[in-house]
Design an enzyme around this catalytic site. Structure first.
Site, mmCIF file in Angstrom:
data_model
loop_
_atom_site.group_PDB
_atom_site.id
_atom_site.type_symbol
_atom_site.label_atom_id
_atom_site.label_comp_id
_atom_site.label_asym_id
_atom_site.label_seq_id
_atom_site.Cartn_x
_atom_site.Cartn_y
_atom_site.Cartn_z
ATOM 1 N N GLU A 66 0.879 -1.167 0.000
ATOM 2 C CA GLU A 66 0.000 0.000 0.000
ATOM 3 C C GLU A 66 0.921 1.223 0.000
ATOM 4 O OE1 GLU A 66 -2.705 -0.004 3.301
ATOM 5 O OE2 GLU A 66 -3.606 1.884 2.646
ATOM 6 N N ARG A 309 5.092 -13.585 9.521
ATOM 7 C CA ARG A 309 5.762 -12.313 9.355
ATOM 8 C C ARG A 309 7.200 -12.392 9.867
ATOM 9 N NH1 ARG A 309 3.810 -6.884 9.266
ATOM 10 N NH2 ARG A 309 1.870 -7.449 8.262
ATOM 11 N N LYS A 319 4.417 1.707 11.240
ATOM 12 C CA LYS A 319 4.485 3.007 10.568
ATOM 13 C C LYS A 319 4.225 4.155 11.527
ATOM 14 C CE LYS A 319 3.365 1.396 5.993
ATOM 15 N NZ LYS A 319 2.277 0.605 5.469
HETATM 16 P P1 ATP Z 1 3.285 -2.357 7.795
HETATM 17 O O1 ATP Z 1 1.998 -1.904 8.386
HETATM 18 O O2 ATP Z 1 4.251 -2.956 8.760
HETATM 19 O O3 ATP Z 1 3.933 -1.340 6.906
HETATM 20 P P2 ATP Z 1 1.681 -3.756 5.923
HETATM 21 O O4 ATP Z 1 1.361 -5.198 5.859
HETATM 22 O O5 ATP Z 1 0.595 -2.828 6.281
HETATM 23 O O6 ATP Z 1 2.965 -3.592 6.822
HETATM 24 P P3 ATP Z 1 1.701 -3.457 3.093
HETATM 25 O O7 ATP Z 1 2.145 -2.298 2.292
HETATM 26 O O8 ATP Z 1 0.278 -3.782 3.111
HETATM 27 O O9 ATP Z 1 2.245 -3.206 4.566
HETATM 28 O O10 ATP Z 1 2.570 -4.754 2.776
HETATM 29 C C1 ATP Z 1 2.912 -5.229 1.502
HETATM 30 C C2 ATP Z 1 3.260 -6.674 1.638
HETATM 31 O O11 ATP Z 1 4.369 -6.859 2.505
HETATM 32 C C3 ATP Z 1 2.115 -7.479 2.202
HETATM 33 O O12 ATP Z 1 1.941 -8.641 1.415
HETATM 34 C C4 ATP Z 1 2.569 -7.812 3.606
HETATM 35 O O13 ATP Z 1 2.023 -9.021 4.038
HETATM 36 C C5 ATP Z 1 4.081 -7.879 3.444
HETATM 37 N N1 ATP Z 1 4.764 -7.615 4.709
HETATM 38 C C6 ATP Z 1 4.682 -6.499 5.473
HETATM 39 N N2 ATP Z 1 5.410 -6.628 6.596
HETATM 40 C C7 ATP Z 1 5.974 -7.870 6.565
HETATM 41 C C8 ATP Z 1 6.840 -8.621 7.451
HETATM 42 N N3 ATP Z 1 7.263 -8.101 8.606
HETATM 43 N N4 ATP Z 1 7.221 -9.859 7.068
HETATM 44 C C9 ATP Z 1 6.817 -10.365 5.897
HETATM 45 N N5 ATP Z 1 6.000 -9.737 5.034
HETATM 46 C C10 ATP Z 1 5.571 -8.499 5.350
HETATM 47 MG MG MG Z 2 -1.012 -2.409 5.175
#
Ligand code: ATP
Ligand code: MG
Length: 609
Positions: A66, A309, A319
């Site tokens: 995102e 994760r 974030k």
């Molecule tokens: P955050 O809130 O920590 O930024 P998010 O999941 O909201 O993480 P996205 O931009 O939606 O961020 O993530 C893009 C992809 O990265 C998704 O498929 C998510 O599952 C993966 N991802 C994010 N954090 C991790 C992690 N710590 N380990 C493995 N995959 C991850």
């Molecule tokens: Mg997200």
């Protein structure tokens, strides 16, 4: 009698190459699960793909960030996983900006995400490949380009009786949802006729109702033990300008509805996400099955797989918390070299290869979120960088040393003495560094002691020490400043002891020190970084993570470096002998000066317990 056989060791579900997602893909390839898929040359509905050609990509994965922030080290794991699977199995991986939420997304984030993915080394999957029609295109997509299809799919669901417009208040809906022990209660709007629902939904899209007045819900099962199947909301009214579609829409799809559709339009085969989406999988499957029934999509649908994760010790990736650290001035921006953002790790000097290796080693498991030690990243860095990084001498806390018998040894018209050192100890092909030795040199302050502690073999009065790549000197004494601190060390040089010349090792020394000559050494700024947090899980259990901030996470020291570093380009990496791995700062360093180096990591793990 035979000894009882030992049970075979359990099959690892972690380490590559055998992790469970690879097994799933290999089974699918063997069974030909996706062999009949076609590709229309661009994301699209079932008909557009059917009109295309057999998909030249054997599998399709995607990385769907995102664009509401900078990528962090956790994302590197997902990037590595999706792109390396595509690479290894003859597929492609799509970079998809999941920009269905109008409020939080910005172009700045789109640009930085694209740059980080490329920096990590996955650019080739976007390159043109004439041998594979349909692969040779940049597989970069925006979910917001699918809003039209999502709207069309919603209307189909309504007509088929699979969705209805609910005009209850949010409180009423929440109360009627039930909980794990209690089934939910049907909304009074649940039984409304499709034609009436369709009319209401179109009114929603036309801006005839205020934000929040009603939502579109899937009609599934209010008694389902899976709360996500109790008629989840799939569209809401929200008047907000979108960075791509502007004010075209005042209704936006919910993430749980949008995501499966995005995967299906892109002909994704294996949709890999983190474990918190496990409970969403039944809805994912339900939705795609309905749209296939309706002829909007073609079988086989993509399938979702969840893995744990990656969490890294001493690191915070939330974030909200990352933002707080900038706002309160604890770090300087998103690419501060102490941050776990990919932009920060890059500026700190971590190599793409080290991050890929780190992700690969951290494993892929479905058994829960995994904690990985930060030291593993440093180990991967040393392993990937050591064979390549040129060496250099740098004095980080300079103390002057004066060779008093210089004129005596080299003549009264004494010239500076040329010295040479290999650019890399094991790679003669990289050539030599050259520098000069003169009567005044800089040494590390810590290399001198008035009275040597036990085991100290460097400079103290009366001791012989070799200047690395130079001569042997004898320490005489130190002159002191008013505070009694050494202000300069006095020494005499032993003739005919230059490293690499015949008979040079006739004089044995226990200590060897690094140095830079006052004549050709260059001033530089060196930034010594330590971990930002002193605790392994600084925010565990809602703890005040600010209390765990390391007050010594950045120390800036003036240094003198050898002349070979004057041509270092931003992002060039090297090893400062004895000190560790350093990188010329991306932003502040200039060839010729100012020279600014960041410590990536030391030569050994100084944090080891
Ligand atoms: P955050 O809130 O920590 O930024 P998010 O999941 O909201 O993480 P996205 O931009 O939606 O961020 O993530 C893009 C992809 O990265 C998704 O498929 C998510 O599952 C993966 N991802 C994010 N954090 C991790 C992690 N710590 N380990 C493995 N995959 C991850
Ligand atoms: Mg997200």
């Amino acid at each position: 009698m035979n000894a009882p056989k030992k049970a075979p060791p359990a099959a690892p579900d972690t380490a590559a190459p055998g992790h469970f997602i690879r097994q799933v893909i290999e089974q699918d390839l063997q069974a030909g699960t996706y062999a009949s898929r076609r590709w229309g040359g661009a994301p699209g509905d079932g008909a557009s793909h059917q009109a295309g050609w057999p998909d030249p990509a054997r599998i399709r994965t995607r990385f769907p960030p995102e664009p509401n922030g900078y990528l962090h080290i956790g994302h590197a794991k997902s990037i590595w996983l999706n792109f390396s699977l595509a690479r290894d199995y003859g597929g492609v991986c799509h970079l998809r900006f999941d920009d269905t939420n109008p409020e939080k997304e910005e172009q700045e984030y789109v640009d930085s995400i694209r740059e980080s993915v490329r920096w990590l080394g996955w650019d080739h999957h976007f390159a043109d490949d004439p041998a594979h029609p349909g692969i040779g295109q940049p597989h970069e997509y925006f979910a917001s380009d699918y809003f039209d299809f999502m709207y069309r799919a919603a209307q189909y669901l309504i007509e088929a009786g699979h969705a209805y417009v609910d005009e209850q208040t949010p409180e009423q809906m929440r109360a009627a949802r039930g909980d794990f022990a209690t089934p939910g209660a049907a909304s009074p709007f649940r039984a409304r006729a499709p034609a009436e629902n369709l009319r209401r939904f179109r009114e929603m899209a036309a801006g005839r109702h205020p934000d929040g007045a009603m939502v579109l819900r899937a009609r599934i099962d209010m008694a389902s033990p899976n709360m996500n199947l109790r008629d989840p909301a799939i569209y809401r009214i929200r008047r907000a300008s979108h960075h791509n579609t502007g004010d075209t829409w005042c209704i936006y799809p919910m993430y749980t509805y949008a995501h499966p559709i995005e995967d299906a339009l892109e002909q994704i085969t294996h949709s890999i996400c983190t474990l918190e989406f496990e409970d969403q999988r039944p809805f994912y499957d339900w939705l795609l099955a309905r749209l296939i029934e309706g002829g909007l999509l073609t079988a086989p649908p993509p399938r979702q797989y969840e893995f744990g994760r990656m969490n890294v010790g001493h690191v915070i990736t939330s974030k909200r918390k990352l933002r707080l650290l900038v706002e309160q001035g604890h770090v300087q921006g998103w690419d501060d070299p102490r941050r776990p953002t990919l932009a920060g790790l890059r500026r700190r000097g971590y190599t793409p290869a080290s991050l890929r290796l780190f992700c690969e080693r951290s494993g892929v498991t479905k058994s829960g979120d995994a904690w990985t030690d930060y030291a593993a990243l440093d180990a991967a860095l040393r392993e990937t960088l050591d064979p390549a990084a040129p060496r250099a001498m740098a004095v980080l806390e300079p103390l002057k040393l004066v060779i008093e018998n210089w004129a005596e040894v080299f003549g009264s018209n004494a010239h500076l003495q040329p010295c040479a050192a290999p650019a890399h100890p094991h790679r003669p092909g990289l050539g030599e560094r050259r520098f000069l030795l003169g009567p005044e040199i800089w040494i590390e302050r810590s290399d001198y002691a008035d009275t040597p502690p036990k085991g100290f073999f460097r400079l103290f009065p009366g001791n012989l020490v070799r200047l690395k790549y130079g001569y042997v000197i004898e320490c005489l004494s130190a002159t002191k400043d008013e505070a009694g601190r050494p202000s300069a060390v006095r020494a005499r040089l032993l003739p005919d002891t230059q490293s690499g010349t015949p008979g040079a090792d006739r004089v044995k020394t226990k200590g060897v020190i690094t140095w830079v000559s006052a004549a050709d050494g260059l001033p530089a700024q060196v930034r010594l970084y330590e971990r930002l947090f002193t605790q392994e899980q600084p925010d565990a259990g809602g703890k005040d993570f600010l209390a765990a901030l390391n007050p010594h996470s950045l120390q800036t020291v003036p240094a003198i470096v050898e002349p070979s570093l004057s041509s270092a380009q931003p992002e060039d990496r090297c090893q400062f002998e004895r000190h560790g791995f350093f990188v010329a700062d991306r932003h502040d360093h200039r060839p010729g000066g100012p020279l600014v180096f960041n410590r990536i990591t030391g030569l050994k793990d100084s944090w080891a317990k």
